[in-house]
Enzyme design. Structure first.
Site, short mmCIF file in Angstrom:
data_model
loop_
_atom_site.label_atom_id
_atom_site.label_comp_id
_atom_site.label_asym_id
_atom_site.label_seq_id
_atom_site.Cartn_x
_atom_site.Cartn_y
_atom_site.Cartn_z
N SER A 55 0.86 -1.18 0.00
CA SER A 55 0.00 0.00 0.00
C SER A 55 0.89 1.22 0.00
O SER A 55 1.94 1.22 0.66
CB SER A 55 -0.88 0.07 1.26
N GLU A 62 -1.08 18.81 -5.64
CA GLU A 62 -2.39 18.83 -6.27
C GLU A 62 -3.34 17.80 -5.65
O GLU A 62 -4.45 17.62 -6.14
CB GLU A 62 -2.24 18.56 -7.77
N SER A 63 -2.96 17.10 -4.63
CA SER A 63 -3.77 16.19 -3.81
C SER A 63 -3.08 14.85 -3.51
O SER A 63 -2.12 14.84 -2.77
CB SER A 63 -5.18 16.01 -4.33
N HIS A 68 -2.92 0.22 -4.00
CA HIS A 68 -2.97 -0.99 -3.17
C HIS A 68 -2.83 -2.16 -4.13
O HIS A 68 -3.52 -2.19 -5.16
CB HIS A 68 -4.29 -1.08 -2.41
N CYS A 83 -6.71 18.33 -7.83
CA CYS A 83 -7.47 19.59 -7.88
C CYS A 83 -6.67 20.62 -8.67
O CYS A 83 -6.91 21.81 -8.56
CB CYS A 83 -7.80 20.09 -6.49
#
Lengths: 134, 134
Positions: A55, A62-63, A68, A83
């Site tokens: 993981s 930008e986020s 996984h 975003c």
């Protein structure tokens, strides 16, 4: 669409199981994907599970870009929340190559819809399934 | 549904803007949410943006719980990817309270569909929008 973010959900099938179980390789691939998309990497966390599976999340300006893996199924789930002006498609194509995926499906979800029609107006899901040639 | 994971996408509207701009408070809330859902926290990353907004991810043994906030809109986007027996609904309700949200919508997406019908069979989106009372 007047929304604050886009969330790309991508499923990678029939990948190279060895790759999907290699934490360092997955981290390199995910950071590479963030870079080819034009995002700015802030920090990252990767974790190997016992007996298998990785993981990890790359937090970008930008986020985020998360993965996984299920090596036992040759499967990896990736999500790219953005975003800003990033090329998420380039990231997905890069990962398809890195993971050795035979089949990839993607969905795009608008996040945080604002403006006319109320907050819920833009919350419908975009294309339910797009398929990339492998 | 024979899928490897569930991905809960939740939108929190009309939240307390001060809370959404407080990195430490957001980190506490997100870790608390992971705990009330019964997940095991592995690691976390939180980041404050300039001039405002917080991004953060809690990697849990069952996958991840991520947040991005827009204090200027009183909005927070949360996603909870899980592949284990966690109570994601409890996490969302906990965050609704912590964020002081007036309105919450959630969607659930199956990730990594396997089995009869092919990999794509389970890739449709679940309930498009569920709304919790605030």
């Amino acid at each position: 669409m007047n929304s604050l973010g886009r969330h790309i959900l991508a499923e990678f099938y029939e990948c190279d199981p060895g790759m999907l179980n290699d934490t360092k390789a997955i981290e390199r691939a995910m950071k590479g994907a963030a870079e080819v998309s034009g995002a700015t990497i802030v920090q990252s966390v990767f974790h190997m599970f016992s007996p298998h599976g990785v993981s990890g999340v790359v937090v970008v300006a930008e986020s985020h870009l998360a993965v996984h893996t299920w090596p036992e199924y040759g499967f990896a789930a990736v999500d790219y929340f953005t975003c800003g002006e990033v090329n998420a498609g380039a990231a997905i194509r890069y990962l398809e190559e890195e993971f050795g995926a035979e089949r990839v499906t993607t969905r795009e979800v608008e996040r945080g819809a604002l403006g006319p029609g109320g907050e819920g107006a833009g919350l419908l899901v975009g294309p339910e399934s797009g398929e990339a040639e492998s």
